[in-house]
Design a protein around this motif. Structure first.
Motif, PDB file in Angstrom:
ATOM      1  N   GLY A 157     -18.812  12.508  -2.584  1.00  0.00           N
ATOM      2  CA  GLY A 157     -17.925  11.560  -3.235  1.00  0.00           C
ATOM      3  C   GLY A 157     -17.441  10.434  -2.368  1.00  0.00           C
ATOM      4  O   GLY A 157     -16.684   9.565  -2.834  1.00  0.00           O
ATOM      5  N   GLY A 158     -17.805  10.415  -1.106  1.00  0.00           N
ATOM      6  CA  GLY A 158     -17.488   9.298  -0.229  1.00  0.00           C
ATOM      7  C   GLY A 158     -16.015   9.073   0.033  1.00  0.00           C
ATOM      8  O   GLY A 158     -15.626   7.988   0.462  1.00  0.00           O
ATOM      9  N   GLY A 159     -15.186  10.056  -0.221  1.00  0.00           N
ATOM     10  CA  GLY A 159     -13.756   9.863  -0.007  1.00  0.00           C
ATOM     11  C   GLY A 159     -13.062   9.111  -1.131  1.00  0.00           C
ATOM     12  O   GLY A 159     -11.842   8.941  -1.102  1.00  0.00           O
ATOM     13  N   ILE A 160     -13.836   8.665  -2.118  1.00  0.00           N
ATOM     14  CA  ILE A 160     -13.261   7.961  -3.261  1.00  0.00           C
ATOM     15  C   ILE A 160     -12.879   8.961  -4.349  1.00  0.00           C
ATOM     16  O   ILE A 160     -11.806   8.882  -4.950  1.00  0.00           O
ATOM     17  N   VAL A 161     -13.763   9.900  -4.586  1.00  0.00           N
ATOM     18  CA  VAL A 161     -13.506  10.965  -5.553  1.00  0.00           C
ATOM     19  C   VAL A 161     -13.026  12.185  -4.770  1.00  0.00           C
ATOM     20  O   VAL A 161     -13.731  12.699  -3.899  1.00  0.00           O
ATOM     21  N   GLY A 162     -11.840  12.657  -5.062  1.00  0.00           N
ATOM     22  CA  GLY A 162     -11.284  13.776  -4.312  1.00  0.00           C
ATOM     23  C   GLY A 162     -10.673  13.304  -3.004  1.00  0.00           C
ATOM     24  O   GLY A 162     -10.371  12.125  -2.815  1.00  0.00           O
ATOM     25  N   HIS A 163     -10.514  14.259  -2.077  1.00  0.00           N
ATOM     26  CA  HIS A 163      -9.879  13.945  -0.794  1.00  0.00           C
ATOM     27  C   HIS A 163     -10.782  14.315   0.374  1.00  0.00           C
ATOM     28  O   HIS A 163     -10.308  14.462   1.500  1.00  0.00           O
ATOM     29  N   ASP A 164     -12.060  14.459   0.111  1.00  0.00           N
ATOM     30  CA  ASP A 164     -13.011  14.766   1.156  1.00  0.00           C
ATOM     31  C   ASP A 164     -13.493  13.464   1.797  1.00  0.00           C
ATOM     32  O   ASP A 164     -13.761  12.490   1.097  1.00  0.00           O
ATOM     33  N   HIS A 165     -13.592  13.450   3.120  1.00  0.00           N
ATOM     34  CA  HIS A 165     -14.026  12.253   3.826  1.00  0.00           C
ATOM     35  C   HIS A 165     -15.255  12.599   4.661  1.00  0.00           C
ATOM     36  O   HIS A 165     -15.127  13.019   5.816  1.00  0.00           O
ATOM     37  N   PRO A 166     -16.441  12.416   4.119  1.00  0.00           N
ATOM     38  CA  PRO A 166     -17.664  12.740   4.865  1.00  0.00           C
ATOM     39  C   PRO A 166     -17.859  11.787   6.031  1.00  0.00           C
ATOM     40  O   PRO A 166     -17.410  10.636   5.989  1.00  0.00           O
ATOM     41  N   PRO A 167     -18.511  12.242   7.095  1.00  0.00           N
ATOM     42  CA  PRO A 167     -18.733  11.373   8.253  1.00  0.00           C
ATOM     43  C   PRO A 167     -19.654  10.215   7.904  1.00  0.00           C
ATOM     44  O   PRO A 167     -20.552  10.332   7.071  1.00  0.00           O
ATOM     45  N   ALA A 168     -19.409   9.085   8.538  1.00  0.00           N
ATOM     46  CA  ALA A 168     -20.223   7.893   8.304  1.00  0.00           C
ATOM     47  C   ALA A 168     -20.223   7.035   9.554  1.00  0.00           C
ATOM     48  O   ALA A 168     -19.282   7.063  10.349  1.00  0.00           O
ATOM     49  N   SER A 169     -21.295   6.287   9.713  1.00  0.00           N
ATOM     50  CA  SER A 169     -21.387   5.346  10.820  1.00  0.00           C
ATOM     51  C   SER A 169     -20.622   4.073  10.460  1.00  0.00           C
ATOM     52  O   SER A 169     -19.698   4.118   9.651  1.00  0.00           O
ATOM     53  N   ARG A 170     -21.009   2.943  11.017  1.00  0.00           N
ATOM     54  CA  ARG A 170     -20.251   1.725  10.767  1.00  0.00           C
ATOM     55  C   ARG A 170     -20.229   1.373   9.279  1.00  0.00           C
ATOM     56  O   ARG A 170     -19.232   0.878   8.764  1.00  0.00           O
ATOM     57  N   PHE A 171     -21.331   1.616   8.565  1.00  0.00           N
ATOM     58  CA  PHE A 171     -21.403   1.357   7.134  1.00  0.00           C
ATOM     59  C   PHE A 171     -21.796   2.651   6.418  1.00  0.00           C
ATOM     60  O   PHE A 171     -22.790   3.283   6.792  1.00  0.00           O
ATOM     61  N   ASN A 172     -20.996   3.030   5.399  1.00  0.00           N
ATOM     62  CA  ASN A 172     -21.332   4.223   4.639  1.00  0.00           C
ATOM     63  C   ASN A 172     -22.305   3.880   3.514  1.00  0.00           C
ATOM     64  O   ASN A 172     -22.714   2.720   3.354  1.00  0.00           O
ATOM     65  N   ALA A 173     -22.658   4.878   2.706  1.00  0.00           N
ATOM     66  CA  ALA A 173     -23.668   4.662   1.662  1.00  0.00           C
ATOM     67  C   ALA A 173     -23.216   3.636   0.629  1.00  0.00           C
ATOM     68  O   ALA A 173     -24.025   2.844   0.140  1.00  0.00           O
ATOM     69  N   GLY A 174     -21.937   3.651   0.297  1.00  0.00           N
ATOM     70  CA  GLY A 174     -21.433   2.686  -0.674  1.00  0.00           C
ATOM     71  C   GLY A 174     -21.528   1.262  -0.158  1.00  0.00           C
ATOM     72  O   GLY A 174     -21.916   0.336  -0.879  1.00  0.00           O
ATOM     73  N   GLN A 175     -21.171   1.069   1.115  1.00  0.00           N
ATOM     74  CA  GLN A 175     -21.247  -0.267   1.696  1.00  0.00           C
ATOM     75  C   GLN A 175     -22.692  -0.715   1.875  1.00  0.00           C
ATOM     76  O   GLN A 175     -23.003  -1.906   1.746  1.00  0.00           O
ATOM     77  N   LYS A 176     -23.577   0.225   2.157  1.00  0.00           N
ATOM     78  CA  LYS A 176     -24.997  -0.116   2.253  1.00  0.00           C
ATOM     79  C   LYS A 176     -25.535  -0.564   0.896  1.00  0.00           C
ATOM     80  O   LYS A 176     -26.352  -1.497   0.818  1.00  0.00           O
ATOM     81  N   ALA A 177     -25.085   0.109  -0.166  1.00  0.00           N
ATOM     82  CA  ALA A 177     -25.519  -0.298  -1.507  1.00  0.00           C
ATOM     83  C   ALA A 177     -25.056  -1.725  -1.813  1.00  0.00           C
ATOM     84  O   ALA A 177     -25.828  -2.541  -2.352  1.00  0.00           O
TER      85      ALA A 177
END
Length: 334
Positions: A208-228
């Motif tokens: 959920g990328g930290g947007i859905v719920g309260h989980d914050h998965p690890p990410a580099s400078r740009f996460n999957a949402g920002q890459k999209a």
């Protein structure tokens, strides 16, 4: 005498038969000639004809094309289909964002602010972002005016004001396309290294990328949402720029049919582009605490970086430690 009487009877019979034939209705002729159906026949005729083209005295002979089948299809798309596509995409995205905000609210920092900041974007990166974003907003407003201005804006402000506004919107749309294209190219070159998809992106999406719920998965400078968003800007921006320039400089690459296709692609990609950017603007402003600061002043709170880009924060800390680590003293050889 009898022969003369037979001749008279034969003549009268022939005359009577001729009168009957003349008095009989002619259904085929009546069906072919109907003075009250001229407009219907004309419309049917235009629909059945492939092309209406005349002769002109100017060098560009393509201006003599008065009507062709693709033109009718393009007009139907522009006046009906495009308005449905744009309306559903943009209003639908706005509705989703409003519902999401009312149910989820702003994504807050779980650990609060640390009071320490880290540089997220340089001044040059922020300049490129805001130049492109400003051009995009003006291009979006002036472009939507072409599709929705007449049915929505014209009744509100009147013909004279609408004409003046549309003229200036056209100038802005044409001239700002150049810095927008430059911005898209610079964005591609600046951030391509950090936007190559990898396995971390799959895990980020699943959690959920930290947007859905309260989980914050690890990410580099740009996460999957920002890459999209990055690839939508690069590919979508490149496509609308290419088709837009074909429309700005007509008949250099294609004929009328090609330009109509370019306009259909340009308009469809543009309205979908606007819908996606609404989500991007939402996340960067009221959707996530501390996100706007990244492009606002270039820095973010350390806790924000730890929650949303933990791998990138570790890389930055490692680089800072390497710079601060004292180098071994060099002694002269005896």
């Amino acid at each position: 005498m009898s022969s003369f009487g037979s001749f008279i009877r034969l003549a009268i019979g022939a005359w009577a038969l001729l009168l009957l034939i003349m008095a009989a209705p002619a259904p085929s002729l009546a069906q072919q000639i109907n003075p009250t159906a001229s407009s219907v026949n004309e419309r049917q005729l235009l629909q059945e004809m492939d092309r209406i083209q005349g002769r002109v005295s100017i060098p560009d002979q393509r201006s003599g094309v008065l009507m062709q089948p693709a033109g009718r299809e393009w007009r139907e798309f522009r006046n009906v289909a495009l308005r449905w596509i744009g309306g559903v995409a943009i209003l639908g995205m706005l509705a989703v964002l409003v519902i999401f905000y009312l149910t989820r609210g702003m994504v807050r920092l779980e650990g609060g602010r640390s009071g320490r900041t880290i540089v997220r974007f340089t001044s040059y990166e922020r300049f490129v972002h805001w130049m492109t974003a400003t051009c995009f907003i003006i291009l979006a407003i002036s472009g939507l005016n072409i599709t929705f201005g007449r049915p929505l804006l014209l009744p509100l402000i009147g013909h004279e004001a609408f004409s003046e506004w549309s003229q200036w919107a056209k100038y802005a749309h044409n001239f700002l396309s150049f810095p927008f294209t430059i911005g898209v190219v610079l964005i591609f070159l600046l951030w391509i290294a950090g936007n190559v998809p990898n396995r971390l992106d799959v895990d980020w999406v699943k959690r959920g990328g930290g947007i859905v719920g309260h989980d914050h998965p690890p990410a580099s400078r740009f996460n999957a949402g920002q890459k999209a968003i990055y690839w939508i800007v690069v590919l979508g921006g490149g496509l609308v720029a290419a088709t837009g320039y074909e429309l700005m400089f007509p008949f250099y690459l294609s004929g009328i049919e090609g330009m109509q296709l370019a306009q259909m692609v340009h308009a469809t990609v543009s309205v979908l582009f606007v819908a996606v950017m609404l989500a991007h603007i939402y996340i960067g402003t009221i959707g996530m605490e501390g996100a706007f600061e990244a492009m606002g002043n270039g820095t973010v709170d350390v806790n924000w970086a730890k929650e949303h880009h933990s791998l990138w924060l570790e890389e930055q800390n490692a680089r800072a430690e390497a710079k601060e680590r004292p180098r071994p003293a060099v002694t002269a050889a005896e």
